[in-house]
Design an enzyme around this catalytic site. Structure first.
Site, mmCIF file in Angstrom:
data_model
loop_
_atom_site.group_PDB
_atom_site.id
_atom_site.type_symbol
_atom_site.label_atom_id
_atom_site.label_comp_id
_atom_site.label_asym_id
_atom_site.label_seq_id
_atom_site.Cartn_x
_atom_site.Cartn_y
_atom_site.Cartn_z
ATOM 1 N N ASP A 149 36.657 4.415 32.273
ATOM 2 C CA ASP A 149 36.666 5.878 32.352
ATOM 3 C C ASP A 149 36.130 6.358 31.012
ATOM 4 O O ASP A 149 36.730 6.069 29.963
ATOM 5 C CB ASP A 149 38.097 6.394 32.596
ATOM 6 C CG ASP A 149 38.148 7.918 32.758
ATOM 7 O OD1 ASP A 149 37.299 8.614 32.173
ATOM 8 O OD2 ASP A 149 39.057 8.404 33.463
ATOM 9 N N SER A 208 19.593 15.981 32.377
ATOM 10 C CA SER A 208 19.329 16.791 33.577
ATOM 11 C C SER A 208 18.230 17.798 33.252
ATOM 12 O O SER A 208 18.057 18.181 32.090
ATOM 13 C CB SER A 208 20.609 17.552 33.958
ATOM 14 O OG SER A 208 20.322 18.592 34.861
ATOM 15 N N TYR A 243 27.838 23.159 32.717
ATOM 16 C CA TYR A 243 27.111 21.890 32.929
ATOM 17 C C TYR A 243 25.862 21.854 32.035
ATOM 18 O O TYR A 243 25.593 20.849 31.376
ATOM 19 C CB TYR A 243 26.735 21.757 34.407
ATOM 20 C CG TYR A 243 25.950 20.510 34.734
ATOM 21 C CD1 TYR A 243 26.533 19.251 34.651
ATOM 22 C CD2 TYR A 243 24.613 20.580 35.137
ATOM 23 C CE1 TYR A 243 25.816 18.100 34.958
ATOM 24 C CE2 TYR A 243 23.889 19.445 35.448
ATOM 25 C CZ TYR A 243 24.495 18.210 35.357
ATOM 26 O OH TYR A 243 23.773 17.074 35.649
ATOM 27 N N LYS A 266 24.846 19.028 29.242
ATOM 28 C CA LYS A 266 23.636 18.192 29.327
ATOM 29 C C LYS A 266 22.649 18.524 28.201
ATOM 30 O O LYS A 266 21.944 17.656 27.713
ATOM 31 C CB LYS A 266 22.992 18.345 30.708
ATOM 32 C CG LYS A 266 23.801 17.671 31.817
ATOM 33 C CD LYS A 266 23.918 16.161 31.609
ATOM 34 C CE LYS A 266 24.619 15.461 32.751
ATOM 35 N NZ LYS A 266 24.670 13.996 32.593
HETATM 36 N N1 LIG Z 1 22.392 14.343 41.559
HETATM 37 C C1 LIG Z 1 21.743 15.253 40.860
HETATM 38 O O1 LIG Z 1 21.179 16.225 41.408
HETATM 39 C C2 LIG Z 1 21.605 15.083 39.359
HETATM 40 C C3 LIG Z 1 20.622 15.851 38.702
HETATM 41 C C4 LIG Z 1 20.474 15.717 37.323
HETATM 42 C C5 LIG Z 1 21.277 14.849 36.627
HETATM 43 N N2 LIG Z 1 22.226 14.111 37.290
HETATM 44 C C6 LIG Z 1 23.065 13.211 36.500
HETATM 45 O O2 LIG Z 1 22.934 11.902 37.023
HETATM 46 C C7 LIG Z 1 24.106 11.163 36.698
HETATM 47 C C8 LIG Z 1 24.582 10.391 37.920
HETATM 48 O O3 LIG Z 1 24.982 11.312 38.913
HETATM 49 P P1 LIG Z 1 24.675 11.075 40.476
HETATM 50 O O4 LIG Z 1 23.662 12.072 40.862
HETATM 51 O O5 LIG Z 1 24.394 9.654 40.753
HETATM 52 O O6 LIG Z 1 26.049 11.581 41.126
HETATM 53 P P2 LIG Z 1 27.340 10.766 41.626
HETATM 54 O O7 LIG Z 1 26.966 9.942 42.807
HETATM 55 O O8 LIG Z 1 28.369 11.814 41.785
HETATM 56 O O9 LIG Z 1 27.691 9.801 40.421
HETATM 57 C C9 LIG Z 1 28.432 10.210 39.301
HETATM 58 C C10 LIG Z 1 29.119 8.987 38.756
HETATM 59 O O10 LIG Z 1 29.799 9.350 37.548
HETATM 60 C C11 LIG Z 1 31.102 8.788 37.644
HETATM 61 N N3 LIG Z 1 32.060 9.467 36.786
HETATM 62 C C12 LIG Z 1 32.464 10.757 36.801
HETATM 63 N N4 LIG Z 1 33.390 10.965 35.849
HETATM 64 C C13 LIG Z 1 33.577 9.776 35.216
HETATM 65 C C14 LIG Z 1 34.386 9.330 34.151
HETATM 66 N N5 LIG Z 1 35.237 10.167 33.520
HETATM 67 N N6 LIG Z 1 34.311 8.031 33.757
HETATM 68 C C15 LIG Z 1 33.476 7.178 34.384
HETATM 69 N N7 LIG Z 1 32.701 7.523 35.419
HETATM 70 C C16 LIG Z 1 32.742 8.811 35.829
HETATM 71 C C17 LIG Z 1 31.462 8.891 39.104
HETATM 72 O O11 LIG Z 1 32.531 8.009 39.365
HETATM 73 P P3 LIG Z 1 33.738 8.312 40.372
HETATM 74 O O12 LIG Z 1 33.305 7.713 41.667
HETATM 75 O O13 LIG Z 1 34.887 7.606 39.738
HETATM 76 O O14 LIG Z 1 33.909 9.805 40.428
HETATM 77 C C18 LIG Z 1 30.158 8.433 39.726
HETATM 78 O O15 LIG Z 1 30.060 7.036 39.712
HETATM 79 C C19 LIG Z 1 25.124 12.173 36.152
HETATM 80 O O16 LIG Z 1 25.158 12.084 34.741
HETATM 81 C C20 LIG Z 1 24.549 13.516 36.578
HETATM 82 O O17 LIG Z 1 24.925 14.552 35.687
HETATM 83 C C21 LIG Z 1 22.410 14.205 38.643
#
Ligand SMILES: NC(=O)c1ccc[n+]([C@@H]2O[C@H](COP(=O)([O-])OP(=O)(O)OC[C@H]3O[C@@H](n4cnc5c(N)ncnc54)[C@H](OP(=O)(O)O)[C@@H]3O)[C@@H](O)[C@H]2O)c1
Length: 277
Positions: free
Chosen positions: A53, A132, A145, A149
């Protein structure tokens, strides 16, 4: 000898796909999750699943130490774990703001601090931070957010100056919207903790309608494409800092590079809606 990567947030989305990509490329992978029992991938001798975490320093240090003990080295950390929030700032409790900073900013810093002694012992290493497009163009109703970022993006670029003197490179992956991940559902869960002041209800509904509108095919990236950008950043030899992924991410970068007056008018026409009469 195979290289070793530690990835945060490997339970789903980009982090999960990145773990699969590094494994397919022959790397040792420390795939970390808040709940390791959530991993449902195929076991592999080059894969270590470990609890982490990012808000908990002891769990970060334990995961890094376990990875080094298992594979004998650490070459790259991917700070992918992140949390979103689509909400009006005025209704967002300070505790929610601080939790987002803990996850999106202080979390990656903890991982970097834990990894650096191992990088120095080996003579170098690589850090990939996932930010992001909201750090390129601040997004409406994502003020908190965007703040996290932007902080991570600026920190990454600044600390790269220092760390390069120790042969540690920092890379920034900048995804646009990646709709296939759990990110939107996770946003809405956190949104439940926010009271939207009634004066913002109409603006909020208008922005949600824009957010939910159909996206042209190919305009945004898939999680596999975002994971490919993470792998490209981890293995880059050109000295490049930012790796954007998705046409929307490149579009945001183009808008950001407009002269100030043109950017201002683009920003207003993109995010403002008429005040209700
Ligand atoms: N999807 C988008 O549109 C988008 C766009 C720009 C940037 N991003 C960035 O891309 C990255 C990955 O996101 P994703 O799109 O793949 O979404 P996601 O499927 O929701 O993945 C987020 C991951 O972060 C983990 N997480 C959250 N809080 C945590 C903590 N305190 N300690 C450890 N792990 C934690 C979640 O784990 P749990 O399963 O335990 O919650 C999950 O594995 C993030 O940094 C996000 O800000 C996403």
């Amino acid at each position: 000898m195979a290289q070793t990567v530690l990835i945060t947030g490997s339970s789903s989305g980009i982090g999960r796909r990145a773990a699969e990509r590094f494994l397919a490329e022959g790397w040792n992978v420390v795939a970390t999750l808040r709940d390791p029992s959530a991993w449902d991938g195929i076991p592999d001798g080059r894969l270590l699943i470990h609890a982490l975490d990012v808000r908990d320093e002891a769990s970060v240090e334990a995961a890094v130490a376990a990875g080094v003990e298992r594979f004998g080295r650490l070459d790259c950390v991917v700070n992918n774990a992140g949390a979103g929030l689509f909400a009006v700032f005025e209704g967002t409790p300070q505790a929610v703001v601080e939790d987002l900073f803990e996850t999106n900013v202080y979390g990656p810093m903890r991982v970097i601090r834990a990894a650096l002694p191992h990088f120095h012992r080996q003579g170098g290493g690589r850090i990939v931070n996932v930010t992001s497009t909201s750090a390129t163009v601040p997004q409406s109703l994502q003020a908190v957010y965007t703040a996290t970022k932007s902080a991570l993006d600026g920190f990454s670029e600044a600390v790269d100056h220092e760390l390069r003197t120790r042969n540690v490179d920092v890379k920034i992956v900048v995804p646009g919207f990646v709709p296939s991940t759990n990110f939107v559902a996770q946003n809405y869960t956190r949104f439940a903790k926010v009271q939207t002041p009634p004066e913002y209800a109409s603006y909020l509904q208008q922005r949600i309608a824009v957010f939910d509108a159909e996206i042209p095919a190919g305009y945004v990236a898939t999680e596999v494409q975002a994971a490919a950008a993470v792998f490209e950043a981890a293995t880059d030899t050109t000295g490049r800092l930012r790796f954007r992924v998705g046409q929307d991410a490149f579009g945001a970068a183009t808008s950001r590079r407009l002269p100030d007056a043109d950017y201002e008018s683009w920003r207003r026409s993109t995010f403002d809606t008429p005040c209700p009469s």
